[in-house]
Design a protein around this motif. Structure first.
Motif, PDB file in Angstrom:
ATOM      1  N   VAL A   1      37.811  91.287  33.458  1.00  0.00           N
ATOM      2  CA  VAL A   1      36.997  91.537  34.653  1.00  0.00           C
ATOM      3  C   VAL A   1      37.801  91.249  35.915  1.00  0.00           C
ATOM      4  O   VAL A   1      38.359  90.156  36.077  1.00  0.00           O
ATOM      5  CB  VAL A   1      35.713  90.674  34.645  1.00  0.00           C
ATOM      6  CG1 VAL A   1      34.892  90.922  35.909  1.00  0.00           C
ATOM      7  CG2 VAL A   1      34.870  90.982  33.411  1.00  0.00           C
ATOM      8  N   LEU A   2      37.842  92.228  36.799  1.00  0.00           N
ATOM      9  CA  LEU A   2      38.515  92.059  38.094  1.00  0.00           C
ATOM     10  C   LEU A   2      37.531  91.445  39.092  1.00  0.00           C
ATOM     11  O   LEU A   2      36.401  91.918  39.224  1.00  0.00           O
ATOM     12  CB  LEU A   2      38.991  93.420  38.605  1.00  0.00           C
ATOM     13  CG  LEU A   2      40.088  94.091  37.779  1.00  0.00           C
ATOM     14  CD1 LEU A   2      40.058  95.598  37.978  1.00  0.00           C
ATOM     15  CD2 LEU A   2      41.454  93.524  38.183  1.00  0.00           C
ATOM     16  N   VAL A   3      37.967  90.407  39.790  1.00  0.00           N
ATOM     17  CA  VAL A   3      37.117  89.760  40.801  1.00  0.00           C
ATOM     18  C   VAL A   3      37.875  89.779  42.131  1.00  0.00           C
ATOM     19  O   VAL A   3      38.772  88.961  42.357  1.00  0.00           O
ATOM     20  CB  VAL A   3      36.764  88.311  40.407  1.00  0.00           C
ATOM     21  CG1 VAL A   3      35.844  87.696  41.469  1.00  0.00           C
ATOM     22  CG2 VAL A   3      36.101  88.260  39.037  1.00  0.00           C
ATOM     23  N   PRO A   4      37.554  90.704  43.022  1.00  0.00           N
ATOM     24  CA  PRO A   4      38.283  90.791  44.298  1.00  0.00           C
ATOM     25  C   PRO A   4      37.996  89.595  45.204  1.00  0.00           C
ATOM     26  O   PRO A   4      36.989  88.888  45.031  1.00  0.00           O
ATOM     27  CB  PRO A   4      37.749  92.091  44.903  1.00  0.00           C
ATOM     28  CG  PRO A   4      36.398  92.263  44.305  1.00  0.00           C
ATOM     29  CD  PRO A   4      36.498  91.725  42.907  1.00  0.00           C
TER      30      PRO A   4
ATOM     31  N   ALA B   1      29.211  86.848  43.184  1.00  0.00           N
ATOM     32  CA  ALA B   1      29.270  85.410  42.847  1.00  0.00           C
ATOM     33  C   ALA B   1      28.761  85.150  41.427  1.00  0.00           C
ATOM     34  O   ALA B   1      28.123  84.134  41.156  1.00  0.00           O
ATOM     35  CB  ALA B   1      28.490  84.583  43.864  1.00  0.00           C
ATOM     36  N   TRP B   2      29.006  86.087  40.549  1.00  0.00           N
ATOM     37  CA  TRP B   2      28.639  85.963  39.132  1.00  0.00           C
ATOM     38  C   TRP B   2      29.596  86.851  38.352  1.00  0.00           C
ATOM     39  O   TRP B   2      29.968  87.921  38.816  1.00  0.00           O
ATOM     40  CB  TRP B   2      27.205  86.445  38.926  1.00  0.00           C
ATOM     41  CG  TRP B   2      26.742  86.431  37.493  1.00  0.00           C
ATOM     42  CD1 TRP B   2      26.144  85.398  36.835  1.00  0.00           C
ATOM     43  CD2 TRP B   2      26.823  87.502  36.541  1.00  0.00           C
ATOM     44  NE1 TRP B   2      25.844  85.761  35.533  1.00  0.00           N
ATOM     45  CE2 TRP B   2      26.246  87.058  35.325  1.00  0.00           C
ATOM     46  CE3 TRP B   2      27.318  88.812  36.598  1.00  0.00           C
ATOM     47  CZ2 TRP B   2      26.171  87.850  34.189  1.00  0.00           C
ATOM     48  CZ3 TRP B   2      27.243  89.614  35.462  1.00  0.00           C
ATOM     49  CH2 TRP B   2      26.666  89.131  34.276  1.00  0.00           C
ATOM     50  N   THR B   3      29.987  86.379  37.207  1.00  0.00           N
ATOM     51  CA  THR B   3      30.888  87.207  36.418  1.00  0.00           C
ATOM     52  C   THR B   3      30.623  87.002  34.936  1.00  0.00           C
ATOM     53  O   THR B   3      29.931  86.055  34.535  1.00  0.00           O
ATOM     54  CB  THR B   3      32.366  86.910  36.736  1.00  0.00           C
ATOM     55  OG1 THR B   3      33.196  87.896  36.117  1.00  0.00           O
ATOM     56  CG2 THR B   3      32.758  85.525  36.231  1.00  0.00           C
TER      57      THR B   3
ATOM     58  N   ALA C   1      22.095  90.345  34.517  1.00  0.00           N
ATOM     59  CA  ALA C   1      22.845  89.791  35.648  1.00  0.00           C
ATOM     60  C   ALA C   1      21.889  89.528  36.813  1.00  0.00           C
ATOM     61  O   ALA C   1      20.869  90.210  36.949  1.00  0.00           O
ATOM     62  CB  ALA C   1      23.936  90.760  36.087  1.00  0.00           C
ATOM     63  N   PRO C   2      22.184  88.561  37.654  1.00  0.00           N
ATOM     64  CA  PRO C   2      21.333  88.343  38.825  1.00  0.00           C
ATOM     65  C   PRO C   2      21.429  89.518  39.786  1.00  0.00           C
ATOM     66  O   PRO C   2      22.456  90.204  39.843  1.00  0.00           O
ATOM     67  CB  PRO C   2      21.913  87.067  39.447  1.00  0.00           C
ATOM     68  CG  PRO C   2      23.334  87.029  38.975  1.00  0.00           C
ATOM     69  CD  PRO C   2      23.316  87.623  37.603  1.00  0.00           C
ATOM     70  N   THR C   3      20.355  89.775  40.506  1.00  0.00           N
ATOM     71  CA  THR C   3      20.391  90.836  41.508  1.00  0.00           C
ATOM     72  C   THR C   3      21.165  90.368  42.734  1.00  0.00           C
ATOM     73  O   THR C   3      21.420  89.178  42.906  1.00  0.00           O
ATOM     74  CB  THR C   3      18.972  91.242  41.925  1.00  0.00           C
ATOM     75  OG1 THR C   3      18.263  90.077  42.388  1.00  0.00           O
ATOM     76  CG2 THR C   3      18.212  91.866  40.765  1.00  0.00           C
ATOM     77  N   CYS C   4      21.515  91.316  43.589  1.00  0.00           N
ATOM     78  CA  CYS C   4      22.272  91.006  44.807  1.00  0.00           C
ATOM     79  C   CYS C   4      21.370  91.208  46.018  1.00  0.00           C
ATOM     80  O   CYS C   4      21.008  92.348  46.344  1.00  0.00           O
ATOM     81  CB  CYS C   4      23.499  91.909  44.914  1.00  0.00           C
ATOM     82  SG  CYS C   4      24.669  91.719  43.552  1.00  0.00           S
TER      83      CYS C   4
END
Length: 235
Positions: free
Chosen positions: A101-104, A110-112, A161-164
Motif C-alpha cells: 500500500v502506497l501512503v503519500p 489516516a487509515w491503512t 474502512a472508515p469514511t472520509c
C-alpha cells in the motif's frame, strides 16, 4: 473602504461549484473567489486569513477554527484495471492484507491496510503514477480517485474502512456577514430564511387579538351596508 468579497478555499476532490452558483444568484454585489489549496495547507490558510472559509477534510489540528460537518465520503482502493481485486464490486480490509500500500505524504485518510510501503510519494498524484506502474495500491476518498482518474486504473469501495468526512471550516468566534451567509448556503438555508431578513413580528397578546377581531367585524359591517341599504332602512 475595501469592498466586501468572500474567498473560499477548497481542497482537491471537493467541488464547491454548486454553492458558488447559489452565492452568485443571491449576492451579486459581493464577489466570491474560489481558491484551490493543498490538503495539508488548508487549515493554515484559514488561520492566516488567506481564505475566509475552507472546504476541507479535517486534520488533527483544528485549533482556532470551528468545523461544520457537510458529508462523508466512501473510502476506496485504487488498483490497475487487471488487478485481482477488480473481480468484486467492493473489497474489505482483509482482502488488502497482502497488498503493498502506497501512503503519500499528503494522505487524508489516516487509515491503512495491507503492507505499507516504506517509500512515501510526495503527493497523491505521484502515488497514482506508481499504482499505474504496478508498484502498489492506494487508499483514498472516492472523490480523489475520480479526480485522478486514468484509463488504466479503477477503484473499489472498501466496505469496512472508515469514511472520509468533509467539513466547512470557519474561524472561531463571531463572523462577518458574508461568512454567515455562506454558512447558511452550505447548510441549505433558503433565501426567505436568510439571516439578512428582518426579525419575525412579535406575537400579539390575547387582548390585542380580541380588539383586532372586533375592528375587523366592525369594518365588515360598514362595507356590507351600502348607502342605498341605509336609506331603505330609514323608511
Amino acid at each position: 473602504m475595501t469592498p466586501l468579497r468572500l474567498t473560499v478555499g477548497y481542497v482537491p476532490g471537493v467541488t464547491p461549484a454548486k454553492w458558488a452558483r447559489t452565492w452568485a444568484d443571491r449576492h451579486r454585489d459581493i464577489p466570491l473567489d474560489l481558491s484551490a489549496v493543498a490538503a495539508a495547507e488548508a487549515a493554515d490558510a484559514l488561520r492566516a486569513g488567506t481564505v475566509d472559509v475552507a472546504l476541507l477534510r479535517p486534520s488533527a489540528d483544528t485549533s482556532e477554527m470551528a468545523l461544520i460537518p457537510l458529508y462523508e465520503e466512501t473510502t476506496v482502493v485504487v488498483v490497475p484495471n487487471d488487478h485481482l481485486l477488480t473481480a468484486a464490486d467492493a473489497v474489505t480490509a482483509s482482502d488488502l492484507a497482502d497488498e503493498p500500500v502506497l501512503v503519500p505524504l499528503d494522505d487524508v485518510v489516516a487509515w491503512t491496510a495491507g503492507r505499507q510501503l516504506e517509500h512515501r510519494p510526495e503527493t497523491t498524484r505521484d502515488a497514482i503514477e506508481l499504482v499505474a506502474a504496478g508498484l502498489g495500491v492506494l487508499i483514498v476518498p472516492q472523490s480523489l480517485a475520480r479526480l485522478h482518474h486514468r484509463k488504466d486504473l479503477t477503484h473499489r469501495a472498501i466496505t469496512d474502512a472508515p469514511t472520509c468526512p468533509v467539513s466547512l471550516a470557519v474561524p472561531a468566534g463571531p463572523h462577518p456577514e458574508p461568512v454567515e451567509e455562506f454558512i447558511g448556503i452550505v447548510r441549505g438555508r433558503t433565501p426567505s430564511s436568510s439571516r439578512g431578513q428582518g426579525e419575525p413580528a412579535p406575537k400579539r397578546t390575547a387582548r390585542e387579538k380580541t380588539l383586532a377581531k372586533q375592528a375587523a367585524r366592525a369594518a365588515a359591517g360598514k362595507v356590507a351596508r351600502t348607502p342605498g341599504q341605509a336609506k331603505r332602512g330609514r323608511r
